[in-house]
Design a protein around this motif. Structure first.
Motif, PDB file in Angstrom:
ATOM      1  N   ALA A   1       0.799  -1.155   0.080  1.00 30.96           N
ATOM      2  CA  ALA A   1       0.027  -0.031  -0.030  1.00 30.96           C
ATOM      3  C   ALA A   1       0.890   1.190  -0.125  1.00 30.96           C
ATOM      4  CB  ALA A   1      -0.783  -0.098   1.285  1.00 30.96           C
ATOM      5  N   LYS A   2       1.809   1.249   0.860  1.00 31.28           N
ATOM      6  CA  LYS A   2       2.810   2.457   0.885  1.00 31.28           C
ATOM      7  C   LYS A   2       3.462   2.686  -0.494  1.00 31.28           C
ATOM      8  CE  LYS A   2       6.494   4.210   3.482  1.00 31.28           C
ATOM      9  NZ  LYS A   2       7.444   4.034   4.836  1.00 31.28           N
ATOM     10  N   ASP A   3       3.903   1.366  -0.952  1.00 31.45           N
ATOM     11  CA  ASP A   3       4.939   1.762  -2.200  1.00 31.45           C
ATOM     12  C   ASP A   3       4.003   2.134  -3.421  1.00 31.45           C
ATOM     13  OD1 ASP A   3       7.129   1.150  -4.028  1.00 31.45           O
ATOM     14  OD2 ASP A   3       6.049  -0.674  -4.710  1.00 31.45           O
ATOM     15  N   LEU A   4       2.778   1.775  -3.416  1.00 28.67           N
ATOM     16  CA  LEU A   4       1.737   2.318  -4.598  1.00 28.67           C
ATOM     17  C   LEU A   4       1.133   3.379  -4.384  1.00 28.67           C
ATOM     18  CD1 LEU A   4       0.459  -1.404  -5.730  1.00 28.67           C
ATOM     19  CD2 LEU A   4       2.285   0.101  -6.595  1.00 28.67           C
ATOM     20  N   ASN A   5       1.208   3.915  -2.894  1.00 28.67           N
ATOM     21  CA  ASN A   5       0.442   5.082  -2.368  1.00 28.67           C
ATOM     22  C   ASN A   5      -1.077   4.935  -2.572  1.00 28.67           C
ATOM     23  OD1 ASN A   5       0.378   7.728  -1.274  1.00 28.67           O
ATOM     24  ND2 ASN A   5       0.148   8.750  -3.777  1.00 28.67           N
ATOM     25  N   ILE A   6      -1.628   3.656  -2.181  1.00 29.66           N
ATOM     26  CA  ILE A   6      -2.983   3.396  -2.162  1.00 29.66           C
ATOM     27  C   ILE A   6      -3.356   3.091  -0.291  1.00 29.66           C
ATOM     28  CG2 ILE A   6      -3.165   2.570  -4.432  1.00 29.66           C
ATOM     29  CD1 ILE A   6      -2.825  -0.221  -3.542  1.00 29.66           C
TER      30      ILE A   6
ATOM     31  N   PRO B   1      -7.226  -1.151   2.606  1.00 26.43           N
ATOM     32  CA  PRO B   1      -8.392  -1.761   1.766  1.00 26.43           C
ATOM     33  C   PRO B   1      -8.216  -1.945   0.181  1.00 26.43           C
ATOM     34  CG  PRO B   1      -9.043  -0.287   3.522  1.00 26.43           C
ATOM     35  CD  PRO B   1      -7.522   0.173   3.266  1.00 26.43           C
ATOM     36  N   ALA B   2      -7.655  -0.999  -0.269  1.00 30.27           N
ATOM     37  CA  ALA B   2      -7.509  -1.136  -1.718  1.00 30.27           C
ATOM     38  C   ALA B   2      -6.557  -2.225  -1.915  1.00 30.27           C
ATOM     39  CB  ALA B   2      -7.294   0.317  -2.356  1.00 30.27           C
ATOM     40  N   ALA B   3      -5.462  -2.205  -1.301  1.00 28.11           N
ATOM     41  CA  ALA B   3      -4.384  -3.275  -1.586  1.00 28.11           C
ATOM     42  C   ALA B   3      -4.919  -4.667  -1.075  1.00 28.11           C
ATOM     43  CB  ALA B   3      -2.979  -2.880  -0.569  1.00 28.11           C
ATOM     44  N   ALA B   4      -5.884  -4.623  -0.204  1.00 24.89           N
ATOM     45  CA  ALA B   4      -6.374  -5.845   0.063  1.00 24.89           C
ATOM     46  C   ALA B   4      -7.066  -6.566  -0.612  1.00 24.89           C
ATOM     47  CB  ALA B   4      -7.178  -5.899   1.428  1.00 24.89           C
ATOM     48  N   HIS B   5      -7.575  -5.751  -2.050  1.00 21.99           N
ATOM     49  CA  HIS B   5      -8.024  -6.439  -3.431  1.00 21.99           C
ATOM     50  C   HIS B   5      -7.177  -7.487  -3.701  1.00 21.99           C
ATOM     51  CE1 HIS B   5     -10.426  -2.466  -3.798  1.00 21.99           C
ATOM     52  NE2 HIS B   5     -11.101  -3.190  -2.715  1.00 21.99           N
TER      53      HIS B   5
ATOM     54  N   ILE C   1       7.098  -7.282 -10.656  1.00 26.04           N
ATOM     55  CA  ILE C   1       7.594  -6.329 -11.449  1.00 26.04           C
ATOM     56  C   ILE C   1       6.445  -5.264 -11.906  1.00 26.04           C
ATOM     57  CG2 ILE C   1       9.910  -7.369 -12.071  1.00 26.04           C
ATOM     58  CD1 ILE C   1       8.742  -7.808 -14.796  1.00 26.04           C
ATOM     59  N   ALA C   2       5.219  -5.461 -11.805  1.00 25.71           N
ATOM     60  CA  ALA C   2       4.217  -4.748 -12.142  1.00 25.71           C
ATOM     61  C   ALA C   2       4.494  -3.297 -11.683  1.00 25.71           C
ATOM     62  CB  ALA C   2       2.733  -5.174 -11.836  1.00 25.71           C
ATOM     63  N   PRO C   3       4.191  -2.341 -12.792  1.00 26.80           N
ATOM     64  CA  PRO C   3       4.367  -0.791 -12.300  1.00 26.80           C
ATOM     65  C   PRO C   3       3.061  -0.148 -11.532  1.00 26.80           C
ATOM     66  CG  PRO C   3       3.641  -1.129 -14.625  1.00 26.80           C
ATOM     67  CD  PRO C   3       3.824  -2.594 -14.008  1.00 26.80           C
ATOM     68  N   ASN C   4       1.929  -0.683 -11.500  1.00 28.91           N
ATOM     69  CA  ASN C   4       0.778  -0.005 -10.975  1.00 28.91           C
ATOM     70  C   ASN C   4      -0.238  -0.988 -10.628  1.00 28.91           C
ATOM     71  OD1 ASN C   4      -0.847  -0.604 -13.403  1.00 28.91           O
ATOM     72  ND2 ASN C   4       0.384   0.686 -14.632  1.00 28.91           N
ATOM     73  N   HIS C   5      -1.342  -0.535  -9.891  1.00 22.37           N
ATOM     74  CA  HIS C   5      -2.281  -1.341  -9.132  1.00 22.37           C
ATOM     75  C   HIS C   5      -2.870  -2.036 -10.179  1.00 22.37           C
ATOM     76  CE1 HIS C   5      -5.966  -1.576  -6.675  1.00 22.37           C
ATOM     77  NE2 HIS C   5      -5.282  -2.465  -6.304  1.00 22.37           N
ATOM     78  N   ALA C   6      -3.367  -1.915 -11.399  1.00 15.81           N
ATOM     79  CA  ALA C   6      -4.090  -2.332 -12.636  1.00 15.81           C
ATOM     80  C   ALA C   6      -3.171  -3.503 -12.797  1.00 15.81           C
ATOM     81  CB  ALA C   6      -4.438  -1.472 -13.455  1.00 15.81           C
ATOM     82  N   THR C   7      -1.978  -3.362 -13.254  1.00 17.24           N
ATOM     83  CA  THR C   7      -1.287  -4.676 -13.495  1.00 17.24           C
ATOM     84  C   THR C   7      -1.099  -5.488 -12.482  1.00 17.24           C
ATOM     85  OG1 THR C   7       0.768  -3.256 -13.431  1.00 17.24           O
ATOM     86  CG2 THR C   7      -0.069  -3.297 -15.578  1.00 17.24           C
TER      87      THR C   7
END
Length: 392
Positions: A30-35, A38-42, A87-93
Motif C-alpha cells: 500500500a505504501k509503495d503504490l500510494n494506495i 483496503p485497496a491493497a487488500a483487493h 515487477i508490475a508498475p501499477n495497481h491495475a497490472t
C-alpha cells in the motif's frame, strides 16, 4: 522418501508463500503504490478468485495430457505470473498478474493429490497427500515469516521474486524427480471433458463442496482475526504476533501428518467428522481463554494442529467420490477451500462490527466447523446406504 512427493511438497511451499505472505506485507504494498490498505487488500480477494476460476478450468482443459506435463505447465504459469507481479508498475497490472498467479493454485493441488495417491503404497494414500501439503505448512511456519521480513526490510517485490524462483525450482524438481509412471499417457475416454463434468451432476459432489466451503470456514474465521485477538483481547504486544503465527504454522505442520494417518486408519469420512468436531471444541475453548496471554500461545499451536488435520481426509473423500474425474474433484475441493476462506473471514467479522470483540469470530468458526461435521455425517450415511462398507 519418494522424491516425487518431495517435488510436490516444493509446489506446496511455493503456493503457500504466494497466498499467505500477502497478509504480512500488505502495508508495504500500500505504501509503495500510494494506495490505502483496503485497496491493497483487493490483491488477496483477486487471488482467491483466480483459484476458484482456475481450479476446475485448467484441470478440464489439460485433462488429455499426462499429469506430469500438466504439473510442469502449472508451475511454469506460477513462475511467470508471480514474476510479473513482482515487477508490475501499477495497481491495475498488479491485479491482473495476481489473478493470473492464482489460476494454477487449485489445479496443482488437484492433479498433485491424485499423483501423490498413485505414488503411495496401498493404504497410505492420505499420508502421501499429507506430504505434498507439508510444503503448505512449511510455508506458514518459515516461508511466510521470511517473506514478510524481506518485504518489511528490503522490498515486497524481492519477496515475490523469491516466490517466483521457488516456482522455477519446483518445475525442475518435478521434471527430474517425478517418476515416469506419473508421465504416462492419460488421454483416455475417462478424461474427456464432458465425462469429467458429469461429476457435478451427482448430489455427492455438491455435498462435499458444502462440507469444505462451510466446515473449513471455521478455520478461517479464527485465523483471519488472530492478530487483533491476541493483541486486543490477549494483551500481547504486536511484536509477539510473528511468534503466534510460527506456533500456528508448527501446529499445522504436525496436524497435516496426523490427518493423513487418521484418514488411512479409520477412513477419510470418519477422520473428517473427527477433525471438524475437535476443531469446533477447540475454537470454543479459544473463546473462553482468549484473555489469558499464556493460553494465547498454547491455543495457537493446538488450534492450528487440530484444524489442519482436515486437509488430507477431505482430499481423499473427493478422490474416492469421483471415478474417472479424480483430478477435477480434487481441484474443485481447492476452490471450495478458498470459498471457505472467504466465508469464514466475512461471516466471522460480523460480530466484530456489532462490538462483540475480536475473540467473537471463534464462536462463528465453531458453528461453521460443527456444520461441517454434520454434513460429513450425512456423507457417511450416504456411503453406508450406497456403497460397499470397505469404502466407508
Amino acid at each position: 522418501m519418494n522424491k516425487g512427493l518431495i517435488a510436490l511438497a516444493f509446489g506446496g511451499l511455493a503456493i503457500g508463500m504466494t497466498e499467505f505472505t500477502m497478509m504480512g506485507i500488505l502495508p508495504d504494498i500500500a505504501k509503495d503504490l500510494n494506495i490505502d490498505i483496503p485497496a491493497a487488500a483487493h490483491l488477496i480477494a483477486i487471488y482467491a478468485m483466480g483459484v476458484v476460476v482456475g481450479a476446475p478450468t485448467l484441470v478440464l482443459f489439460t485433462s488429455k495430457y499426462s499429469p506430469k506435463h500438466v504439473l510442469l505447465f502449472l508451475m511454469l504459469l506460477f513462475f511467470v505470473f508471480n514474476g510479473l507481479f513482482a515487477i508490475a508498475p501499477n495497481h491495475a497490472t498488479l491485479m491482473i498478474s495476481r489473478f493470473m498467479a492464482g489460476l494454477p493454485h487449485g489445479a496443482f493441488f488437484g492433479v498433485g493429490s491424485v499423483v501423490a495417491a498413485q505414488l503411495a503404497k496401498k493404504g497410505k494414500e492420505a499420508q502421501a497427500i499429507s506430504i505434498m501439503f507439508t510444503g503448505m505448512t512449511l510455508a506458514n511456519l518459515a516461508g511466510v515469516p521470511l517473506g514478510t521480513y524481506i518485504g518489511h526490510h528490503y522490498s515486497w517485490r524481492y519477496t515475490y521474486i523469491v516466490i517466483s524462483l521457488l516456482g522455477l525450482l519446483t518445475f525442475l524438481a518435478i521434471y527430474y524427480w517425478l517418476p515416469k509412471k506419473a508421465d504416462k499417457d492419460s488421454n483416455t475416454a475417462d478424461n474427456h471433458i464432458f465425462k469429467q463434468l458429469r461429476y457435478f451432476k451427482t448430489w455427492e459432489a455438491w455435498l462435499l463442496i458444502a462440507v469444505i466451503s462451510i466446515g473449513t470456514g471455521g478455520l478461517f474465521a479464527w485465523i483471519s482475526y488472530i492478530a487483533p485477538m491476541v493483541v486486543q483481547v490477549g494483551g500481547l504486544s504486536a511484536d509477539r504476533v510473528p511468534l503466534i503465527m510460527i506456533l500456528v504454522g508448527l501446529g499445522m505442520f504436525f496436524g497435516n501428518f496426523i490427518g493423513g494417518k487418521l484418514a488411512d486408519t479409520i477412513s477419510p469420512t470418519k477422520a473428517s467428522i473427527a477433525s471438524f468436531a475437535t476443531m469446533a471444541l477447540c475454537l470454543v475453548l479459544v473463546y473462553f481463554t482468549a484473555s489469558n496471554s499464556t493460553m494465547s500461545y498454547v491455543m495457537s499451536f493446538f488450534t492450528g494442529m487440530l484444524s489442519f488435520t482436515i486437509g488430507p481426509p477431505l482430499q481423499m473423500m473427493l478422490i474416492n467420490s469421483a471415478k474417472g474425474s479424480e483430478t477435477l474433484a480434487a481441484a474443485a475441493g481447492q476452490a471450495s477451500f478458498n470459498l471457505g476462506n472467504t466465508l469464514g473471514a466475512f461471516i466471522g467479522g460480523i460480530p466484530i462490527i456489532y462490538g462483540l470483540g475480536y475473540h467473537s469470530p471463534t464462536l462463528v468458526g465453531a458453528v461453521m466447523a460443527t456444520l461441517g461435521a454434520l454434513l460429513a455425517i450425512v456423507h457417511l450415511i450416504y456411503f453406508i446406504n450406497n456403497r460397499s462398507k470397505n469404502l466407508i
